[in-house]
Write an enzyme that holds these catalytic residues in place. Structure first.
Site, PDB file in Angstrom:
ATOM      1  N   LYS A 157     -15.157   7.268  -1.602  1.00  0.00           N
ATOM      2  CA  LYS A 157     -13.800   7.037  -2.120  1.00  0.00           C
ATOM      3  C   LYS A 157     -13.925   6.086  -3.302  1.00  0.00           C
ATOM      4  O   LYS A 157     -14.888   5.321  -3.390  1.00  0.00           O
ATOM      5  CB  LYS A 157     -12.925   6.402  -1.040  1.00  0.00           C
ATOM      6  CG  LYS A 157     -11.440   6.525  -1.294  1.00  0.00           C
ATOM      7  CD  LYS A 157     -10.873   7.841  -0.795  1.00  0.00           C
ATOM      8  CE  LYS A 157      -9.450   8.038  -1.241  1.00  0.00           C
ATOM      9  NZ  LYS A 157      -8.827   9.218  -0.626  1.00  0.00           N
ATOM     10  N   ASP A 181      -6.116  11.283  -5.560  1.00  0.00           N
ATOM     11  CA  ASP A 181      -5.467  10.586  -4.442  1.00  0.00           C
ATOM     12  C   ASP A 181      -4.207   9.965  -5.062  1.00  0.00           C
ATOM     13  O   ASP A 181      -3.739  10.437  -6.119  1.00  0.00           O
ATOM     14  CB  ASP A 181      -6.400   9.524  -3.832  1.00  0.00           C
ATOM     15  CG  ASP A 181      -5.861   8.938  -2.520  1.00  0.00           C
ATOM     16  OD1 ASP A 181      -5.920   9.625  -1.491  1.00  0.00           O
ATOM     17  OD2 ASP A 181      -5.370   7.792  -2.517  1.00  0.00           O
TER      18      ASP A 181
HETATM   19  P1  NDP Z   1       0.894  10.553  -5.050  1.00  0.00           P
HETATM   20  O1  NDP Z   1       0.501   9.514  -5.998  1.00  0.00           O
HETATM   21  O2  NDP Z   1       1.109  11.941  -5.541  1.00  0.00           O
HETATM   22  O3  NDP Z   1       2.194  10.114  -4.249  1.00  0.00           O
HETATM   23  C1  NDP Z   1       2.231   8.938  -3.499  1.00  0.00           C
HETATM   24  C2  NDP Z   1       3.626   8.741  -2.960  1.00  0.00           C
HETATM   25  O4  NDP Z   1       3.608   7.658  -2.051  1.00  0.00           O
HETATM   26  C3  NDP Z   1       4.612   8.384  -4.039  1.00  0.00           C
HETATM   27  O5  NDP Z   1       5.884   8.852  -3.666  1.00  0.00           O
HETATM   28  C4  NDP Z   1       4.560   6.861  -4.024  1.00  0.00           C
HETATM   29  O6  NDP Z   1       5.725   6.225  -4.538  1.00  0.00           O
HETATM   30  C5  NDP Z   1       4.428   6.588  -2.558  1.00  0.00           C
HETATM   31  N1  NDP Z   1       3.757   5.305  -2.360  1.00  0.00           N
HETATM   32  C6  NDP Z   1       2.569   4.904  -2.883  1.00  0.00           C
HETATM   33  N2  NDP Z   1       2.288   3.656  -2.510  1.00  0.00           N
HETATM   34  C7  NDP Z   1       3.329   3.254  -1.753  1.00  0.00           C
HETATM   35  C8  NDP Z   1       3.625   2.052  -1.081  1.00  0.00           C
HETATM   36  N3  NDP Z   1       2.793   1.007  -1.120  1.00  0.00           N
HETATM   37  N4  NDP Z   1       4.793   1.997  -0.369  1.00  0.00           N
HETATM   38  C9  NDP Z   1       5.626   3.084  -0.328  1.00  0.00           C
HETATM   39  N5  NDP Z   1       5.390   4.233  -0.958  1.00  0.00           N
HETATM   40  C10 NDP Z   1       4.260   4.324  -1.653  1.00  0.00           C
HETATM   41  O7  NDP Z   1      -0.246  10.548  -3.909  1.00  0.00           O
HETATM   42  P2  NDP Z   1      -0.588  11.643  -2.822  1.00  0.00           P
HETATM   43  O8  NDP Z   1       0.625  12.389  -2.430  1.00  0.00           O
HETATM   44  O9  NDP Z   1      -1.773  12.384  -3.300  1.00  0.00           O
HETATM   45  O10 NDP Z   1      -1.092  10.739  -1.604  1.00  0.00           O
HETATM   46  C11 NDP Z   1      -0.221  10.304  -0.549  1.00  0.00           C
HETATM   47  C12 NDP Z   1      -1.047   9.942   0.675  1.00  0.00           C
HETATM   48  O11 NDP Z   1      -1.805  11.083   1.102  1.00  0.00           O
HETATM   49  C13 NDP Z   1      -2.072   8.817   0.472  1.00  0.00           C
HETATM   50  O12 NDP Z   1      -2.187   8.066   1.675  1.00  0.00           O
HETATM   51  C14 NDP Z   1      -3.368   9.582   0.236  1.00  0.00           C
HETATM   52  O13 NDP Z   1      -4.509   8.800   0.553  1.00  0.00           O
HETATM   53  C15 NDP Z   1      -3.178  10.734   1.214  1.00  0.00           C
HETATM   54  N6  NDP Z   1      -4.010  11.899   0.962  1.00  0.00           N
HETATM   55  C16 NDP Z   1      -3.929  12.570  -0.225  1.00  0.00           C
HETATM   56  C17 NDP Z   1      -4.719  13.675  -0.434  1.00  0.00           C
HETATM   57  C18 NDP Z   1      -4.587  14.505  -1.671  1.00  0.00           C
HETATM   58  O14 NDP Z   1      -5.174  15.600  -1.687  1.00  0.00           O
HETATM   59  N7  NDP Z   1      -3.845  14.110  -2.682  1.00  0.00           N
HETATM   60  C19 NDP Z   1      -5.727  14.117   0.557  1.00  0.00           C
HETATM   61  C20 NDP Z   1      -5.647  13.392   1.814  1.00  0.00           C
HETATM   62  C21 NDP Z   1      -4.839  12.313   1.973  1.00  0.00           C
HETATM   63  P3  NDP Z   1       5.727   5.659  -6.032  1.00  0.00           P
HETATM   64  O15 NDP Z   1       5.888   6.855  -6.910  1.00  0.00           O
HETATM   65  O16 NDP Z   1       6.878   4.709  -6.061  1.00  0.00           O
HETATM   66  O17 NDP Z   1       4.404   4.956  -6.213  1.00  0.00           O
END
Ligand code: NDP
Length: 453
Positions: free
Chosen positions: A126, A166
């Site tokens: 990671k 991510d």
């Molecule tokens: P994105 O950046 O596309 O979206 C993240 C979302 O989560 C946004 O809506 C963001 O809001 C919100 N967010 C981020 N940090 C916080 C926080 N501290 N408190 C509240 N909301 C928060 O990321 P992903 O959708 O790709 O990832 C989301 C989750 O899924 C993560 O935990 C990631 O590790 C996990 N994941 C992702 C994978 C992938 O293929 N993308 C694979 C496996 C797991 P804002 O816009 O305000 O920051």
């Protein structure tokens, strides 16, 4: 807690101070592994778990870049190469101001087990940076990504380490990083996954994590002869995972009533239909706006700002059947978990990594919910990354249906592994033990075969 885990955790905390998320991830896995370590003293004597906890390599570097005002900015870059016993390091890059060594170590540690569960030959890693893409121009994001890759390229390669996206790293960022890698190395290889369709990407990769989390929920419901049809679902986040979770819930006849971002959440009792989802995708992916604007566009929806000092998150306090936490780590605490259970939620499929803290996990297990932990439920993303690597090696592309079918099969197989492993170790229905032990055994056996390296 067993004596073994107690001693292990004392060591982990002493050696890795100020890394609470890493401690939490290790604790959860170690608690499950006691069951397997008792039956297999060879893992204990070869110190397999102690070795898995220690990253094979940690790379930390300076990322200097120039903003649109001509000011020099300095961020910190990381890559944690955690374990390569069963394949090249594989795992995403996160760009978010909260990124630090401990958070990336927890993510890399989880990734080792997750990748093993997919059945594909991928080790765990990671990386990322404390860079915040929010509010930056495309040109600033490009300069940052180029500087980040100028260093990272020394350490990665299609047979060594293959990063992906991510939080904060989507198609735009992968494009800028791939472009820089290609320029420096003068080669077009599958060194990153999540690439665009025209330059080596796989169909269904953007959708894979969200779709996979819903397929996992579907498999869990099947154990009770139920389907997602008519189920009310709470989804957090509004990024990549949340969007495609919502899309697949709609495909399977369910209704999503919430979405969020780091500032607040919307509750839409009527449900987020396809037209509203298209609005969210445009809002978040093209206009890069805030979820608050949803309630301005659809006044029936209620927006609630997030209160960081509150002892619970109101998003998790609505009547529903299923929850798909899809934002970030520790977004569900014990109180939230109790609220979910009290509101009738009995299916939790984690799209995010470690969104539930240890109290919350215990509440889900005690209440016999169908609780799919992230390392199993969100493995669809990395699984399709593995399929992207396979297509790149063959210089060939599978159709959308082929990739989606493979994804559904992989999620079914991960579910099956969790169920049978949990039963084998005397804790039927406990997907946490199933995922942790199921993921561990393959890596541990490989490590025994490869000697003390
Ligand atoms: P994105 O950046 O596309 O979206 C993240 C979302 O989560 C946004 O809506 C963001 O809001 C919100 N967010 C981020 N940090 C916080 C926080 N501290 N408190 C509240 N909301 C928060 O990321 P992903 O959708 O790709 O990832 C989301 C989750 O899924 C993560 O935990 C990631 O590790 C996990 N994941 C992702 C994978 C992938 O293929 N993308 C694979 C496996 C797991 P804002 O816009 O305000 O920051």
């Amino acid at each position: 807690m067993s004596e073994y885990v107690k001693n292990l955790m004392v060591d982990v905390k002493a050696k890795n101070p100020a890394e609470p998320e890493f401690h939490q991830a290790v604790q959860e896995v170690a608690d499950s592994l006691v069951l397997v370590l008792e039956k297999h003293p060879e893992y204990r004597s070869a110190k397999v778990l102690e070795r898995i906890i220690e990253p094979e390599r940690v790379i930390m570097f300076r990322v200097p870049w120039v903003d649109d005002q001509g000011e020099v900015q300095i961020n910190r870059g990381f890559r944690i190469e955690m374990n390569s016993a069963i394949g090249p390091y594989k795992g995403g890059l996160r760009f978010h101001p909260s990124v630090n060594l401990g958070i990336l170590k927890f993510l890399a540690f989880e990734q080792v087990f997750k990748n093993s569960l997919t059945t594909l030959p991928m080790g765990g890693g990671k990386g990322g940076s404390d860079f915040d893409p929010k509010g930056k121009s495309d040109a600033e994001v490009m300069r940052f990504c180029q500087s980040f890759m100028t260093e990272l390229q020394r350490h990665i390669g299609p047979n060594t380490d293959v990063p992906a996206g991510d939080i904060g790293v989507g198609g735009r960022e992968i494009g800028f990083m791939f472009g820089q890698y290609k320029k420096i190395k003068n080669e077009f290889t599958g060194v990153l996954t999540g690439k665009g369709r025209n330059w080596g990407g796989s169909l269904i990769r953007p959708e894979a994590t969200g779709y996979g989390a819903v397929y996992f929920a579907k498999e869990m419901l099947t154990t009770r002869n139920e389907t997602l049809e008519g189920k009310v679902c709470l989804v957090s986040g509004s990024g990549n995972v949340a969007q495609f979770t919502t899309e697949k819930v709609l495909d399977l006849g369910g209704k999503v009533v919430t979405l969020s971002d780091s500032q607040g959440y919307i509750y839409d009792e009527e449900g987020i239909d396809r037209e509203k989802l298209a609005y969210v995708m445009d809002l978040k992916n093209v206009r890069r706006g805030r979820i608050k604007e949803y309630a301005e566009k659809y006044p029936n929806a209620v927006y609630t700002a997030l209160d960081r000092n509150a002892d619970h998150n109101p998003l998790w306090n609505h009547k529903a059947d299923c929850a798909f936490p899809s934002a970030t780590q520790n977004e569900i605490n014990g109180k939230d978990a109790q609220n979910l259970v009290n509101n009738g939620v009995y299916v939790i499929s984690e799209g995010a990594n470690m969104p539930s803290d240890l109290d919350a996990v215990n509440i889900f297990i005690e209440n016999k919910t169908l609780y799919g932990p992230g390392k199993a439920a969100n493995a669809g993303g990395v699984a399709v990354s593995g399929l992207e690597m396979a297509q790149n090696s063959m210089r060939y592309s599978w159709t959308r249906e082929e990739v989606d079918n493979r994804l559904a099969m992989i999620m079914k197989s991960i579910h099956e592994t969790c169920v049978t492993t949990a039963e084998k170790y005397g804790t039927p229905g406990n997907y946490v033990n199933g995922a942790n032990i199921g993921g561990f055994v393959k890596v541990a056996d490989a490590m025994l075969d490869l000697g003390i390296v």
